[in-house]
Design a protein around this motif. Structure first.
Motif, PDB file in Angstrom:
ATOM      1  N   ILE A  69       0.803  -1.159   0.100  1.00  0.00           N
ATOM      2  CA  ILE A  69       0.021  -0.033   0.054  1.00  0.00           C
ATOM      3  C   ILE A  69       0.987   1.346   0.126  1.00  0.00           C
ATOM      4  O   ILE A  69       2.084   1.259   0.654  1.00  0.00           O
ATOM      5  N   LYS A  70       0.273   2.284  -0.746  1.00  0.00           N
ATOM      6  CA  LYS A  70       1.253   3.611  -0.854  1.00  0.00           C
ATOM      7  C   LYS A  70       0.367   4.516  -0.398  1.00  0.00           C
ATOM      8  O   LYS A  70      -0.736   4.689  -0.984  1.00  0.00           O
ATOM      9  N   PHE A  71       0.790   5.527   0.266  1.00  0.00           N
ATOM     10  CA  PHE A  71      -0.042   6.807   0.707  1.00  0.00           C
ATOM     11  C   PHE A  71       0.840   8.072   0.247  1.00  0.00           C
ATOM     12  O   PHE A  71       2.280   8.132   0.206  1.00  0.00           O
ATOM     13  N   GLU A  72       0.096   8.854  -0.186  1.00  0.00           N
ATOM     14  CA  GLU A  72       0.898  10.213  -0.713  1.00  0.00           C
ATOM     15  C   GLU A  72       0.200  11.454  -0.003  1.00  0.00           C
ATOM     16  O   GLU A  72      -0.792  11.373   0.371  1.00  0.00           O
ATOM     17  N   LEU A  88       3.540   3.176  14.275  1.00  0.00           N
ATOM     18  CA  LEU A  88       3.651   4.385  13.517  1.00  0.00           C
ATOM     19  C   LEU A  88       2.312   4.652  13.019  1.00  0.00           C
ATOM     20  O   LEU A  88       1.554   4.095  12.504  1.00  0.00           O
ATOM     21  N   THR A  89       1.942   6.148  13.170  1.00  0.00           N
ATOM     22  CA  THR A  89       0.812   6.478  12.747  1.00  0.00           C
ATOM     23  C   THR A  89       1.072   7.766  11.662  1.00  0.00           C
ATOM     24  O   THR A  89       1.898   8.316  11.795  1.00  0.00           O
ATOM     25  N   ALA A  90       0.047   7.783  10.907  1.00  0.00           N
ATOM     26  CA  ALA A  90       0.104   8.895   9.772  1.00  0.00           C
ATOM     27  C   ALA A  90      -1.336   9.213   9.433  1.00  0.00           C
ATOM     28  O   ALA A  90      -2.412   8.512   9.499  1.00  0.00           O
ATOM     29  N   ILE A  91      -1.280  10.506   9.324  1.00  0.00           N
ATOM     30  CA  ILE A  91      -2.790  10.921   8.870  1.00  0.00           C
ATOM     31  C   ILE A  91      -2.581  11.935   7.449  1.00  0.00           C
ATOM     32  O   ILE A  91      -1.437  12.510   7.430  1.00  0.00           O
ATOM     33  N   GLY A  92      -3.639  11.927   6.725  1.00  0.00           N
ATOM     34  CA  GLY A  92      -3.418  12.715   5.350  1.00  0.00           C
ATOM     35  C   GLY A  92      -5.131  12.920   4.749  1.00  0.00           C
ATOM     36  O   GLY A  92      -5.722  11.976   5.229  1.00  0.00           O
ATOM     37  N   MET A  99      -7.856  10.381   6.389  1.00  0.00           N
ATOM     38  CA  MET A  99      -7.388   8.938   6.537  1.00  0.00           C
ATOM     39  C   MET A  99      -6.557   8.846   7.689  1.00  0.00           C
ATOM     40  O   MET A  99      -5.481   9.740   7.680  1.00  0.00           O
ATOM     41  N   PHE A 100      -6.503   7.866   8.530  1.00  0.00           N
ATOM     42  CA  PHE A 100      -5.638   7.511   9.552  1.00  0.00           C
ATOM     43  C   PHE A 100      -5.092   6.132   9.413  1.00  0.00           C
ATOM     44  O   PHE A 100      -5.707   5.177   8.954  1.00  0.00           O
ATOM     45  N   VAL A 101      -3.572   6.190   9.342  1.00  0.00           N
ATOM     46  CA  VAL A 101      -3.024   4.858   9.209  1.00  0.00           C
ATOM     47  C   VAL A 101      -2.194   4.628  10.293  1.00  0.00           C
ATOM     48  O   VAL A 101      -1.636   5.296  10.873  1.00  0.00           O
ATOM     49  N   LYS A 102      -2.450   3.164  10.681  1.00  0.00           N
ATOM     50  CA  LYS A 102      -1.710   2.848  12.102  1.00  0.00           C
ATOM     51  C   LYS A 102      -0.857   1.494  11.494  1.00  0.00           C
ATOM     52  O   LYS A 102      -1.546   0.541  11.530  1.00  0.00           O
ATOM     53  N   GLN A 108       2.784  -7.248  17.933  1.00  0.00           N
ATOM     54  CA  GLN A 108       2.607  -8.291  16.606  1.00  0.00           C
ATOM     55  C   GLN A 108       2.202  -7.195  15.458  1.00  0.00           C
ATOM     56  O   GLN A 108       1.860  -5.926  15.889  1.00  0.00           O
ATOM     57  N   VAL A 109       2.632  -7.610  14.409  1.00  0.00           N
ATOM     58  CA  VAL A 109       2.386  -6.906  13.131  1.00  0.00           C
ATOM     59  C   VAL A 109       1.023  -6.659  12.842  1.00  0.00           C
ATOM     60  O   VAL A 109       0.211  -7.631  13.021  1.00  0.00           O
ATOM     61  N   ALA A 110       0.540  -5.573  12.590  1.00  0.00           N
ATOM     62  CA  ALA A 110      -1.015  -5.207  12.514  1.00  0.00           C
ATOM     63  C   ALA A 110      -1.037  -3.705  11.613  1.00  0.00           C
ATOM     64  O   ALA A 110      -0.042  -2.780  11.656  1.00  0.00           O
ATOM     65  N   LEU A 111      -1.870  -3.645  10.799  1.00  0.00           N
ATOM     66  CA  LEU A 111      -2.161  -2.485  10.005  1.00  0.00           C
ATOM     67  C   LEU A 111      -3.633  -2.046  10.265  1.00  0.00           C
ATOM     68  O   LEU A 111      -4.524  -2.781   9.989  1.00  0.00           O
ATOM     69  N   GLU A 112      -3.895  -0.889  10.455  1.00  0.00           N
ATOM     70  CA  GLU A 112      -5.112  -0.290  10.582  1.00  0.00           C
ATOM     71  C   GLU A 112      -5.334   1.002   9.779  1.00  0.00           C
ATOM     72  O   GLU A 112      -4.431   1.903   9.611  1.00  0.00           O
TER      73      GLU A 112
END
Length: 120
Positions: A69-72, A88-92, A99-102, A108-112
């Motif tokens: 996945i890629k966010f710009e 790691l959290t990102a907002i854009g 969108m919120f990315v965590k 353990q590895v997880a993506l939200e």
């Protein structure tokens, strides 16, 4: 990107030094930094380009690709560590919503991914 983590925060999160596109550029914000880390069966390659607000995540288990996945144009990237919980959290803003990315690395590895609000 308005908010960008310190170099030591990223190294602490990924527990490794990154590969830099331009090693002569000392400030990672103006560089593309690539972190590769393994957590059990999970292998992650995370690319960050702060000045463009780009974040890409490639998550594999063995030869199986789970997420690519890629966010710009992200506005915020933060490293958060709480006890044995690291992420790691990102907002854009994308189109008409925020969108919120965590990306969680421990325990353990997880993506939200979450839509926060309408920007209209």
């Amino acid at each position: 990107m308005e908010i960008f983590p310190e170099n030591h925060e990223l190294i602490g999160l990924f527990e490794s030094d990154p590969i830099l596109t331009d090693p002569a550029q000392g400030y990672w914000f103006y560089n593309q930094v690539v972190f590769q880390t393994i957590r059990g069966e999970d292998a992650l390659t995370v690319k960050i380009n702060g000045c463009y607000g780009d974040l890409s995540v490639l998550w594999k288990q063995g030869s199986r690709e789970l997420v690519n996945i890629k966010f710009e144009t992200l506005s915020s990237l933060k490293v958060e560590m709480q006890n044995n919980d690291e992420f790691l959290t990102a907002i854009g803003s994308f189109s008409d919503f925020e969108m919120f990315v965590k990306l969680r690395l421990k325990p353990q590895v997880a993506l939200e991914l979450k839509q926060l609000s309408n920007c209209i």
